[in-house]
Design an enzyme around this catalytic site. Structure first.
Site, PDB file in Angstrom:
ATOM      1  CB  CYS A 125      -8.379  -2.464 -11.125  1.00 11.04           C
ATOM      2  SG  CYS A 125      -8.869  -3.768  -9.996  1.00 11.04           S
ATOM      3  NE  ARG A 168     -11.417  -3.096  -3.345  1.00 13.63           N
ATOM      4  CZ  ARG A 168     -10.103  -3.239  -3.324  1.00 13.63           C
ATOM      5  NH1 ARG A 168      -9.522  -4.075  -4.161  1.00 13.63           N
ATOM      6  NH2 ARG A 168      -9.371  -2.539  -2.475  1.00 13.63           N
ATOM      7  NE  ARG A 173      -6.597  -0.451  -3.794  1.00 12.58           N
ATOM      8  CZ  ARG A 173      -5.851  -0.207  -4.865  1.00 12.58           C
ATOM      9  NH1 ARG A 173      -5.769   1.007  -5.367  1.00 12.58           N
ATOM     10  NH2 ARG A 173      -5.165  -1.183  -5.444  1.00 12.58           N
ATOM     11  NE  ARG A 219      -0.971  -6.309  -1.804  1.00 13.69           N
ATOM     12  CZ  ARG A 219      -2.136  -5.798  -2.176  1.00 13.69           C
ATOM     13  NH1 ARG A 219      -3.220  -6.567  -2.221  1.00 13.69           N
ATOM     14  NH2 ARG A 219      -2.243  -4.558  -2.533  1.00 13.69           N
ATOM     15  CD  GLU A 227      -8.748  -8.843  -5.150  1.00 13.62           C
ATOM     16  OE1 GLU A 227      -7.851  -8.022  -4.984  1.00 13.62           O
ATOM     17  OE2 GLU A 227      -9.735  -8.948  -4.401  1.00 13.62           O
ATOM     18  CG  ASN A 274      -1.901  -5.051  -6.646  1.00 11.29           C
ATOM     19  OD1 ASN A 274      -1.249  -5.003  -7.679  1.00 11.29           O
ATOM     20  ND2 ASN A 274      -2.601  -4.029  -6.194  1.00 11.29           N
ATOM     21  CG  ASP A 275      -4.788  -9.245  -2.883  1.00  9.90           C
ATOM     22  OD1 ASP A 275      -3.877  -9.482  -2.070  1.00  9.90           O
ATOM     23  OD2 ASP A 275      -5.618  -8.336  -2.722  1.00  9.90           O
ATOM     24  CG  HIS A 331      -2.157  -0.963   0.718  1.00  5.23           C
ATOM     25  ND1 HIS A 331      -2.150  -2.297   1.017  1.00  5.23           N
ATOM     26  CD2 HIS A 331      -3.225  -0.750  -0.088  1.00  5.23           C
ATOM     27  CE1 HIS A 331      -3.202  -2.865   0.457  1.00  5.23           C
ATOM     28  NE2 HIS A 331      -3.875  -1.948  -0.214  1.00  5.23           N
TER      29      HIS A 331
HETATM   30  C1  PEP Z   1      -5.343  -6.080  -6.271  1.00  5.55           C
HETATM   31  O1  PEP Z   1      -5.249  -6.963  -5.409  1.00  5.55           O
HETATM   32  O2  PEP Z   1      -4.713  -6.106  -7.353  1.00  5.55           O
HETATM   33  C2  PEP Z   1      -6.218  -4.924  -6.028  1.00  5.55           C
HETATM   34  C3  PEP Z   1      -6.450  -4.045  -6.980  1.00  5.55           C
HETATM   35  O3  PEP Z   1      -6.722  -4.777  -4.763  1.00  5.55           O
HETATM   36  P1  PEP Z   1      -5.853  -4.162  -3.521  1.00  5.55           P
HETATM   37  O4  PEP Z   1      -4.521  -3.767  -4.070  1.00  5.55           O
HETATM   38  O5  PEP Z   1      -6.616  -3.022  -2.979  1.00  5.55           O
HETATM   39  O6  PEP Z   1      -5.777  -5.326  -2.609  1.00  5.55           O
HETATM   40 MG    MG Z   2      -6.660  -6.945  -3.806  1.00 11.53          MG
END
Ligand code: PEP
Ligand code: MG
Length: 550
Positions: free
Chosen positions: A482, A323, A287, A445, A411, A434-435, A185
């Protein structure tokens, strides 16, 4: 002597040069503090609180927007007479001056938390005031993020979302952390603010405060004591990339006219208004959980609707994909997440919290539906962390019942594998790379030492994305990306080559993605995609794709 170079992951392109600053630790409240003459103590507390308030007000004068408002409100709170009275009462009871300050703040904390709503949001500000006043009283350094006098580079082991959200891009020209990965983040928020950022730079902890460094958010280098000419050249090259981005006019398409929506990731009205200044075609990921990080009490339907309305209205007639709460793991929410889970990333997070407490999901969907009534543009709603077809069906029905367009995030590898079945129940999917990489590679991550596995150019991740994109093409339904993968201009072209129909990235990154895509034909994107899929690792995938891309 040649400058030494540390290497990490470049996650927000751009160059920042300046002296190193670091977050200050919280001051220690001295144990066994002697009691003090109450009058003398009250005067000392007043002087310290006023000094803190003055500094905060002065900073507010130099900041803009939400940051300025927060600083001013905190400054006013430091001068609050009620707070001074609570301190005096404790001094009169024989407590030491720091203990009186901490105790008074704790009492106010309880009062504010019990009041809920906007008052409860001030609890973080109170803790900040306590730390600043105690630091002032004891001669310890002022805590929290520094507000340097000259443009500086913020170095830390890692930064919490709440810290990074308040950063001022004028005084902090780059960020470098020794921990964190490309999808942490810190990265997401630095990108949102457009601050060049390198994460996972080993050896950074040994760089002293005040040392001059250059951070290259594209190559991932942190150059210690950079040569002035080199710093100038690199700064100029970064400026050229910025110009290409600034001249992009949208809408998103390849050079031969294959349309791809270029969208923005946002977390509040401020971010949405910033995104609306660009040519992005809407918001691809709002988000919502980031609006409530400091809340212990669930916001009411009306309060939520007000916050969502701000984003919808900023985007006017443009689409917003909102979301539902992705609480848990590295984004705990006081009112939603389960405490002390042994492994929160694999626990009850994201939509699983809504399955466990349907009321939480229903109230949020009601708030979204309420806010959507006033929206001039389309509102699509998606859920995070969906793992099964049944979950997609459950969510799709709830969203449709409110007259909204349902989708889910892909994800979790199980959802990627059965994306075709999931798409029977919803109107679109959006891939959270990302997830998806964290769960596909069993690699945290946030872990810098595993960043090679969570690299979004991993061929296995690309294969999963290709499978989902194909499911979308077969069903005639949109498939977006995304996650942070969509913020990398060349990778964006590869994703289009794999068949995705929209790319959503931070507003600071999206225009360069749009400009890069506009200079490639669809054939080149497809050739780059197949070369990347066939590569043995991320480095060769990048290189193989670049050979096809202008
Ligand atoms: C992701 O996991 O790619 C995503 C967009 O959600 P976040 O990064 O908020 O977990
Ligand atoms: Mg995610």
């Amino acid at each position: 002597m040649p400058a030494s170079v540390l290497r990490g992951n470049g996650v927000v392109p751009g160059i920042g040069v300046g002296p190193v600053v670091r977050p200050m630790p919280r001051p220690v409240v001295p144990a066994d503090e002697p009691s003090i003459d109450p009058e003398d103590g009250a005067r000392r507390f007043g002087d310290a609180a006023n000094a803190v308030a003055d500094r905060l007000a002065e900073r507010a004068g130099r900041a803009t927007g939400a940051a300025a408002e927060v600083l001013l409100a905190t400054s006013a709170l430091a001068r609050d007479r009620g707070l001074a009275a609570l301190v005096q009462k404790r001094l009169a009871d024989g407590s030491g001056i720091c203990a009186s300050t901490a105790g008074a703040i704790e009492e106010l904390n309880d009062l504010f938390s019990a009041a809920g709503g906007v008052m409860a949001e001030r609890v973080t500000d109170l803790a900040d005031i306590r730390d600043r006043v105690v630091a002032e009283l004891t001669g310890q350094p002022e805590p929290g993020l520094p507000t340097p006098e000259v443009p500086s580079v913020l170095c830390a082991d890692d930064l919490a979302p709440a810290d990074t959200a308040g950063l001022d891009p004028v005084s902090i020209v780059a960020i470098a952390t020794s921990l964190g990965g490309p999808t942490s983040h810190t990265t997401i928020i630095a990108r949102q603010l457009g601050i060049p950022c390198v994460v996972g730079a080993e050896g950074l902890d040994d760089v002293a405060v005040g040392t001059s460094v250059l951070v290259d958010g594209l190559s991932g280098e942190v150059v210690i004591d950079p040569d002035a000419d080199m710093a100038r050249e690199r700064t100029e090259a970064a400026a050229h990339a910025r110009e290409a981005a600034a001249s992009w006019r949208g809408p998103g398409a390849t050079s031969d006219g294959h349309a791809v929506d270029i969208l923005a990731n946002v977390q509040d009205g401020v971010g949405a208004r910033k995104a609306a200044e660009t040519k992005v075609q809407g918001v691809g990921l709002f988000r919502t959980e980031l609006c409530f990080l400091d809340r212990d009490v669930e916001p009411t339907v009306e309060e939520q609707a007000e916050i969502y309305r701000e984003v919808f209205s900023a985007m006017g007639e443009r689409k917003v994909v909102i979301r539902t709460l992705d609480a848990g793991s590295d984004k705990p929410l006081g009112f939603a997440t389960i405490k002390d889970e042994p492994n929160p990333a694999l626990g009850v997070r994201g939509m699983r919290l809504g399955l466990r407490d349907e009321g939480l999901m229903d109230r949020q969907l009601d708030a979204i539906a309420l806010a959507a009534q006033d929206s001039a543009g389309p509102v699509w709603v998606m859920a995070p962390m969906v793992a099964t077809e049944g979950e997609a069906e459950w969510f799709g029905a709830r969203v449709r019942a409110r007259g909204l367009v349902p989708g889910v995030m892909i994800e979790v590898p199980s959802a990627a594998l059965l994306a075709d079945r999931i798409l029977r129940h919803v109107d679109f999917v959006s891939i959270g790379t990302n997830d998806l990489s964290q769960y596909a590679f069993a690699a945290d991550r946030m872990a810098a030492s595993l960043a090679h596995l969570t690299d979004p150019w991993q061929p296995a991740l690309l294969a999963l994305i290709q499978r989902v994109a194909q499911a979308g093409i077969d069903a005639g339904k949109p498939v977006g990306v995304c996650g942070e993968a969509a913020a990398d201009p060349h990778l964006g072209c590869v994703l289009v080559g794999l068949g995705v129909s929209s790319l959503s990235a931070a507003a600071s990154a999206a225009p360069l993605v749009g400009a890069t895509l506009a200079s490639q034909g669809l054939d080149a994107c497809q050739a780059a995609a197949s070369a990347a899929l066939d590569a043995k690792d991320p480095a060769t995938a990048r290189e193989a794709a670049a050979a096809f891309l202008a």
